[in-house]
Design a protein around this motif. Structure first.
Motif, short mmCIF file in Angstrom:
data_model
loop_
_atom_site.label_atom_id
_atom_site.label_comp_id
_atom_site.label_asym_id
_atom_site.label_seq_id
_atom_site.Cartn_x
_atom_site.Cartn_y
_atom_site.Cartn_z
N ARG A 67 110.30 81.63 91.69
CA ARG A 67 111.07 82.93 92.05
C ARG A 67 112.09 82.99 91.18
O ARG A 67 113.04 82.25 91.01
N GLU A 68 112.49 84.46 91.00
CA GLU A 68 113.59 84.64 90.11
C GLU A 68 115.08 84.24 90.71
O GLU A 68 114.95 84.20 92.07
N LEU A 69 116.08 83.93 90.12
CA LEU A 69 117.22 83.55 90.66
C LEU A 69 118.32 84.57 90.89
O LEU A 69 119.37 84.46 91.15
N VAL A 70 117.75 85.75 90.93
CA VAL A 70 118.67 87.16 91.14
C VAL A 70 118.09 88.01 92.19
O VAL A 70 116.87 87.57 92.47
N SER A 71 118.93 88.87 92.73
CA SER A 71 118.15 89.78 93.78
C SER A 71 117.55 91.05 93.28
O SER A 71 117.20 91.70 93.97
N ASN A 72 117.49 91.31 91.89
CA ASN A 72 117.18 92.44 91.38
C ASN A 72 116.01 92.19 90.24
O ASN A 72 115.60 91.00 90.29
N GLU A 73 115.91 93.14 89.39
CA GLU A 73 114.85 92.83 88.21
C GLU A 73 115.60 92.49 86.87
O GLU A 73 114.60 92.49 86.02
N THR A 74 116.69 92.05 86.78
CA THR A 74 117.59 91.87 85.76
C THR A 74 116.83 90.70 84.97
O THR A 74 116.74 90.35 83.79
N LYS A 78 109.75 91.03 89.58
CA LYS A 78 110.06 89.99 90.71
C LYS A 78 108.83 89.48 91.28
O LYS A 78 107.59 89.97 91.13
N LEU A 79 108.79 88.26 91.70
CA LEU A 79 107.79 87.39 92.29
C LEU A 79 106.93 88.27 93.31
O LEU A 79 105.78 88.10 93.54
N GLU A 80 107.96 88.81 94.22
CA GLU A 80 107.50 89.57 95.43
C GLU A 80 106.50 90.83 94.96
O GLU A 80 105.45 90.93 95.71
N THR A 81 106.87 91.16 94.05
CA THR A 81 106.12 92.33 93.32
C THR A 81 104.75 91.80 92.89
O THR A 81 103.57 92.33 93.17
#
Length: 433
Positions: A67-74, A78-81
């Motif tokens: 999973r990415e280490l940030v809460s946005n798409e920067t 995103k893994l969730e998407t």
């Protein structure tokens, strides 16, 4: 210095007897140049069940990144998407629906300059219909235009008038979709523009218009530069209209103080794109062959295609989170699946490399178009063209409209608005056939 390097990379990145054809035949034509028969042959799509089963198995066996280490798409998509996309793609998505839709329209193959070109060609019942060739971009395909075909060719059924009718020609760019993959160098936007001129002549159109966004704009504008007598004018939804002083200011990272509201918005959109949204174009223009993974992994291909521009990526993320947008889950996966089944991830990327060879200007730099041009500025495009820039870039600007919704895939996302734009943009050419 960093901004200058980014700008330089941007300039490099963007600068452009009939037989029924089965998928088995098409897949061969898609990989090699074919004979130089200039006949126009009917085309039919039938993806083998084994290919569909293989796709689902590959999705099921995806080796996922952390999973990415940030809460946005920067950091990227995103893994969730991607997991939501994979779940729907592998269990609920039905390719046969879009295959049937494509096959409901007349499709053809014809060989131009040694490469088989796939195209949809729908004639209106109105004998005075205005012919229009519409070109997709990347990561698009002819699927982008499917929602507008009937509205353009049969306007009376959709609230229009008989005199609003178009004949439509929608080709697949070489290396994309069911067109063949060139095996010789040189298939850049100029070469493709010349091929489209040959295609329209071969179809018997002596007066017509052209439309495109993204690569479709570069190709249409090159058609305008070649300026065949038959081409009445062009329409773009992603104009090459950025003034030199704005390009210079973007390279320096400092917004001029004398911009109006629309110009400030465009400057900010371009500044974001140059600094944070250009990675895909840099890779494909510099090293497209390195992208082996997108021809091997459907999830790799999907993530690469989703991360085209910030607003489209966020729209798609909202769709797979359950939101209702201009595109549906099926819309998005129809397009990705077309790339997957035709194995055109890397071959489509090569267009960026071809366009960069010997390039001297950027994708958004004015090209000096001398024939009539119409512009539609959609707010969520990579940049929404200000009217002042369009007027400067196109001396024969015949139509301009600033819309309140729609983005990079305008015909796909907002088909009714797009059709309305086509009717208004080309109204002055009626009766000139």
């Amino acid at each position: 210095m960093k901004n200058k390097i980014v700008k330089a990379l941007f300039l490099v990145a963007f600068t452009i007897v009939t037989t029924q054809v089965s998928y088995a035949q098409a897949s061969l034509n898609n990989t090699v140049q074919t004979h130089k028969d200039e006949s126009i042959r009917p085309f039919h799509i039938n993806i083998p069940e084994s290919k569909i089963a293989d796709l689902k198995a590959r999705i099921q066996n995806t080796k996922w990144a952390d999973r990415e280490l940030v809460s946005n798409e920067t950091q990227g998509v995103k893994l969730e998407t991607m997991k939501s996309l994979a779940d729907y793609w592998g269990t609920q998505y039905n390719w046969r629906k879009i295959e049937s839709k494509l096959n409901s329209y007349p499709q053809f193959i014809t060989n131009i300059d040694g490469v088989d070109i796939h195209f949809i060609h729908v004639r209106s019942k109105n004998k005075k219909a205005l012919p229009m060739i519409i070109t997709h971009g990347w990561p698009g395909s002819v699927i982008e235009q499917l929602k507008i075909i009937e509205q353009l060719t049969n306007p009376e059924k959709f609230g229009g008038k008989a005199e609003d009718a178009f004949d439509v020609v929608i080709p697949s760019i070489p290396g994309h979709g069911f067109s063949a993959k060139p095996t010789d160098l040189g298939w850049n936007p100029v070469h493709i523009a010349k091929a489209w001129i040959k295609l329209m002549d071969r179809l018997g159109y002596h007066k017509y218009v052209a439309q495109g966004g993204d690569w479709g704009n570069a190709i249409s504008e090159n058609m305008a530069l070649i300026a065949p007598e038959a081409l009445l004018g062009i329409h773009t939804n992603m104009a090459a209209a950025v003034p030199q002083e704005i390009s210079d200011a973007l390279a320096k990272g400092k917004m001029p103080s004398n911009l109006d509201a629309d110009e400030k918005n465009a400057f900010e959109q371009l500044d974001f794109f140059y600094k944070k949204g250009l990675g895909y174009a840099q890779e494909m223009s510099l090293r497209p062959q390195t992208l082996y993974a997108i021809d091997d992994s459907p999830i790799g291909l999907a993530a690469w295609m989703l991360d085209h521009d910030d607003r489209s990526q966020k729209l798609i993320a909202r769709v797979f989170a359950g939101g209702q947008e201009g595109l549906s889950k099926d819309d998005i996966l129809d397009n990705i699946s077309l790339y997957w089944f035709t194995n055109t991830g890397v071959s489509s990327a090569r267009l960026y490399w071809e366009a960069s060879q010997g390039a001297t200007g950027g994708f958004f730099d004015p090209r000096g178009i001398k024939i009539p041009v119409a512009v539609s500025a959609f707010p969520d495009e990579i940049y929404a063209t200000p009217k002042s820039w369009a007027q400067s870039a196109y001396p024969k600007l015949i139509y301009f409209n600033k819309l309140n919704k729609g983005g990079h895939f305008a015909a796909w996302e907002q088909p009714e608005l797009f059709v309305h734009e086509m009717r208004n943009a080309f109204k002055s050419f009626r009766g000139k056939l």
